[in-house]
Write a protein that holds these residues in place. Structure first.
Motif, PDB file in Angstrom:
ATOM      1  N   MET A  52     -14.448  52.195  49.685  1.00 14.09           N
ATOM      2  CA  MET A  52     -15.124  51.070  50.310  1.00 14.09           C
ATOM      3  C   MET A  52     -14.704  49.784  49.612  1.00 14.09           C
ATOM      4  SD  MET A  52     -17.341  50.250  52.702  1.00 14.09           S
ATOM      5  CE  MET A  52     -18.279  51.745  53.002  1.00 14.09           C
ATOM      6  N   THR A  53     -14.398  48.750  50.396  1.00 13.28           N
ATOM      7  CA  THR A  53     -14.009  47.490  49.792  1.00 13.28           C
ATOM      8  C   THR A  53     -15.231  46.712  49.363  1.00 13.28           C
ATOM      9  OG1 THR A  53     -14.059  46.380  51.927  1.00 13.28           O
ATOM     10  CG2 THR A  53     -11.959  47.341  51.249  1.00 13.28           C
ATOM     11  N   SER A  54     -15.019  45.699  48.513  1.00  8.69           N
ATOM     12  CA  SER A  54     -16.113  44.833  48.099  1.00  8.69           C
ATOM     13  C   SER A  54     -16.492  43.928  49.246  1.00  8.69           C
ATOM     14  CB  SER A  54     -15.674  44.002  46.890  1.00  8.69           C
ATOM     15  OG  SER A  54     -14.562  43.208  47.228  1.00  8.69           O
ATOM     16  N   ASP A  55     -17.658  43.231  49.158  1.00  4.89           N
ATOM     17  CA  ASP A  55     -18.115  42.345  50.223  1.00  4.89           C
ATOM     18  C   ASP A  55     -17.119  41.242  50.499  1.00  4.89           C
ATOM     19  OD1 ASP A  55     -20.362  43.807  50.613  1.00  4.89           O
ATOM     20  OD2 ASP A  55     -21.657  42.558  49.376  1.00  4.89           O
ATOM     21  N   VAL A  56     -16.494  40.712  49.468  1.00  4.46           N
ATOM     22  CA  VAL A  56     -15.511  39.640  49.640  1.00  4.46           C
ATOM     23  C   VAL A  56     -14.202  40.075  48.989  1.00  4.46           C
ATOM     24  CG1 VAL A  56     -15.004  37.218  49.301  1.00  4.46           C
ATOM     25  CG2 VAL A  56     -17.377  37.938  49.559  1.00  4.46           C
ATOM     26  N   PRO A  57     -13.336  40.743  49.755  1.00  4.86           N
ATOM     27  CA  PRO A  57     -12.074  41.222  49.182  1.00  4.86           C
ATOM     28  C   PRO A  57     -11.169  40.065  48.835  1.00  4.86           C
ATOM     29  CG  PRO A  57     -12.094  41.513  51.566  1.00  4.86           C
ATOM     30  CD  PRO A  57     -13.472  41.068  51.170  1.00  4.86           C
ATOM     31  N   PRO A  58     -10.239  40.264  47.900  1.00  7.15           N
ATOM     32  CA  PRO A  58      -9.324  39.192  47.520  1.00  7.15           C
ATOM     33  C   PRO A  58      -8.401  38.847  48.668  1.00  7.15           C
ATOM     34  CG  PRO A  58      -8.608  41.271  46.602  1.00  7.15           C
ATOM     35  CD  PRO A  58      -9.973  41.511  47.188  1.00  7.15           C
ATOM     36  N   PRO A  59      -7.896  37.611  48.720  1.00  8.22           N
ATOM     37  CA  PRO A  59      -6.978  37.224  49.785  1.00  8.22           C
ATOM     38  C   PRO A  59      -5.765  38.137  49.803  1.00  8.22           C
ATOM     39  CG  PRO A  59      -7.712  35.305  48.551  1.00  8.22           C
ATOM     40  CD  PRO A  59      -8.175  36.510  47.788  1.00  8.22           C
ATOM     41  N   LEU A  98     -13.557  38.056  57.391  1.00  4.82           N
ATOM     42  CA  LEU A  98     -12.102  38.150  57.463  1.00  4.82           C
ATOM     43  C   LEU A  98     -11.467  36.775  57.659  1.00  4.82           C
ATOM     44  CD1 LEU A  98     -11.726  41.364  59.660  1.00  4.82           C
ATOM     45  CD2 LEU A  98     -11.180  41.130  57.233  1.00  4.82           C
ATOM     46  N   ALA A  99     -12.116  35.925  58.447  1.00  6.40           N
ATOM     47  CA  ALA A  99     -11.598  34.575  58.657  1.00  6.40           C
ATOM     48  C   ALA A  99     -11.547  33.823  57.333  1.00  6.40           C
ATOM     49  CB  ALA A  99     -12.462  33.825  59.667  1.00  6.40           C
ATOM     50  N   SER A 100     -12.547  34.037  56.496  1.00  9.54           N
ATOM     51  CA  SER A 100     -12.583  33.388  55.178  1.00  9.54           C
ATOM     52  C   SER A 100     -11.482  33.938  54.282  1.00  9.54           C
ATOM     53  CB  SER A 100     -13.949  33.618  54.520  1.00  9.54           C
ATOM     54  OG  SER A 100     -13.978  33.080  53.223  1.00  9.54           O
ATOM     55  N   VAL A 101     -11.285  35.262  54.320  1.00  7.79           N
ATOM     56  CA  VAL A 101     -10.257  35.891  53.503  1.00  7.79           C
ATOM     57  C   VAL A 101      -8.871  35.375  53.868  1.00  7.79           C
ATOM     58  CG1 VAL A 101      -9.050  38.072  53.063  1.00  7.79           C
ATOM     59  CG2 VAL A 101     -11.550  37.991  52.997  1.00  7.79           C
ATOM     60  N   TYR A 102      -8.613  35.256  55.179  1.00  2.40           N
ATOM     61  CA  TYR A 102      -7.291  34.842  55.633  1.00  2.40           C
ATOM     62  C   TYR A 102      -7.154  33.332  55.821  1.00  2.40           C
ATOM     63  CZ  TYR A 102      -6.291  39.770  56.257  1.00  2.40           C
ATOM     64  OH  TYR A 102      -6.085  41.109  56.025  1.00  2.40           O
ATOM     65  N   GLY A 103      -8.224  32.610  55.530  1.00  5.94           N
ATOM     66  CA  GLY A 103      -8.155  31.161  55.597  1.00  5.94           C
ATOM     67  C   GLY A 103      -7.889  30.625  56.986  1.00  5.94           C
ATOM     68  N   THR A 104      -8.571  31.183  57.975  1.00  9.66           N
ATOM     69  CA  THR A 104      -8.342  30.767  59.352  1.00  9.66           C
ATOM     70  C   THR A 104      -9.652  30.750  60.126  1.00  9.66           C
ATOM     71  OG1 THR A 104      -7.053  31.264  61.342  1.00  9.66           O
ATOM     72  CG2 THR A 104      -7.913  33.144  60.114  1.00  9.66           C
ATOM     73  N   SER A 105      -9.582  30.401  61.398  1.00 10.80           N
ATOM     74  CA  SER A 105     -10.764  30.449  62.249  1.00 10.80           C
ATOM     75  C   SER A 105     -10.995  31.893  62.702  1.00 10.80           C
ATOM     76  CB  SER A 105     -10.578  29.558  63.480  1.00 10.80           C
ATOM     77  OG  SER A 105      -9.538  30.070  64.306  1.00 10.80           O
ATOM     78  N   GLN A 106     -12.085  32.123  63.416  1.00 12.36           N
ATOM     79  CA  GLN A 106     -12.395  33.478  63.869  1.00 12.36           C
ATOM     80  C   GLN A 106     -11.528  33.913  65.043  1.00 12.36           C
ATOM     81  OE1 GLN A 106     -17.072  32.760  63.209  1.00 12.36           O
ATOM     82  NE2 GLN A 106     -16.619  34.708  64.194  1.00 12.36           N
ATOM     83  N   ALA A 107     -10.939  32.963  65.781  1.00  8.02           N
ATOM     84  CA  ALA A 107     -10.187  33.310  66.999  1.00  8.02           C
ATOM     85  C   ALA A 107      -9.026  34.274  66.724  1.00  8.02           C
ATOM     86  CB  ALA A 107      -9.699  32.050  67.693  1.00  8.02           C
ATOM     87  N   PRO A 108      -8.115  33.991  65.777  1.00 16.23           N
ATOM     88  CA  PRO A 108      -7.028  34.941  65.528  1.00 16.23           C
ATOM     89  C   PRO A 108      -7.518  36.262  64.942  1.00 16.23           C
ATOM     90  CG  PRO A 108      -6.958  33.154  63.939  1.00 16.23           C
ATOM     91  CD  PRO A 108      -7.947  32.757  64.987  1.00 16.23           C
TER      92      PRO A 108
END
Length: 234
Positions: free
Chosen positions: A1-8, A51-61
């Protein structure tokens, strides 16, 4: 199981072909690797905002990437609960390669009977795979492998067959297989060179048989396409 906020997670190394990938495709590729490697566990929920936060993008992609993963049967969306990684991802891979084997065998037969097999293009892709092996570039090897088979599918001139093949999300599944099966770059180049050599002989049945076996091998079933038992199948 991954952590709540995985590294980028870094996207694939930039290259001419990779640069044409959309952001959603890059996110999809990254998630595929993380799921198959076990970094993201079966049953784990994939939250768009996280995931959007992890990848530094909006939710759309991110949303688009998850839709593609659902089409690949790697994740499932449960009403009012969210998107979760499916169990039995390996079974999904096996099913894909059995179907792909049938499609590419048919494409090979059609192209050879019509005399449209693009030998020069296939040779160029094998050359690219060998160059990727020497440089240790897994992304380039995967791209050349997919291109090799796409040339054959295109040469069949059967749009329904092509649409069915594309629907398997070949690029993403190739990345999955390279991680799941720990495929060696030298083996990729060697296997395609051998397949090309058979195609070049003009032996229709041998080429069709080898094309089918080439994909069936990755289905990792207890038996091969001829019903022979495998000693090392999982």
């Amino acid at each position: 199981m991954t952590s709540d906020v995985p590294p980028p997670i870094p996207f694939p190394t930039a290259a001419p072909e990779v640069s044409r990938m959309t952001l959603a495709q890059q996110i999809r590729e990254s998630l595929v690797v993380r799921i198959v490697s076990g970094e993201i566990a079966p049953g784990e929920r994939l939250v768009e905002t996280r995931l959007a936060s992890v990848y530094g993008t909006s939710q759309a992609p991110v949303r688009e990437a998850l839709r593609e993963l659902e089409a690949m049967r790697m994740v499932e969306t449960r009403p009012r609960r969210g998107t979760f990684v499916r169990h039995f991802v390996q079974q999904t891979l096996r099913e894909c390669y059995v179907v792909r084997a049938a499609l590419e065998e048919t494409a090979t037969r059609l192209a050879m009977l019509a005399g449209t097999m693009p030998i020069a293009a296939l040779r160029a892709e094998v050359k690219a795979m060998r160059a990727a092996t020497r440089s240790g570039d897994a992304d380039a090897a995967a791209r050349a492998s997919v291109a090799f088979h796409r040339h054959i599918v295109d040469a069949a001139h059967n749009e329904l067959l092509k649409l069915s093949w594309e629907a398997l999300r070949i690029e993403a599944r190739t990345s999955v297989t390279m991680v799941a099966a720990d495929v060696k770059l030298k083996d990729i180049a060697r296997e395609h060179a051998e397949l090309l050599k058979t195609i070049e002989t003009g032996d229709l049945e041998a080429a069709c048989r080898e094309t089918r076996d080439h994909q069936w091998h990755y289905a990792d079933l207890p038996h091969d396409a001829h019903g022979r038992a495998r000693r090392n199948a999982s």
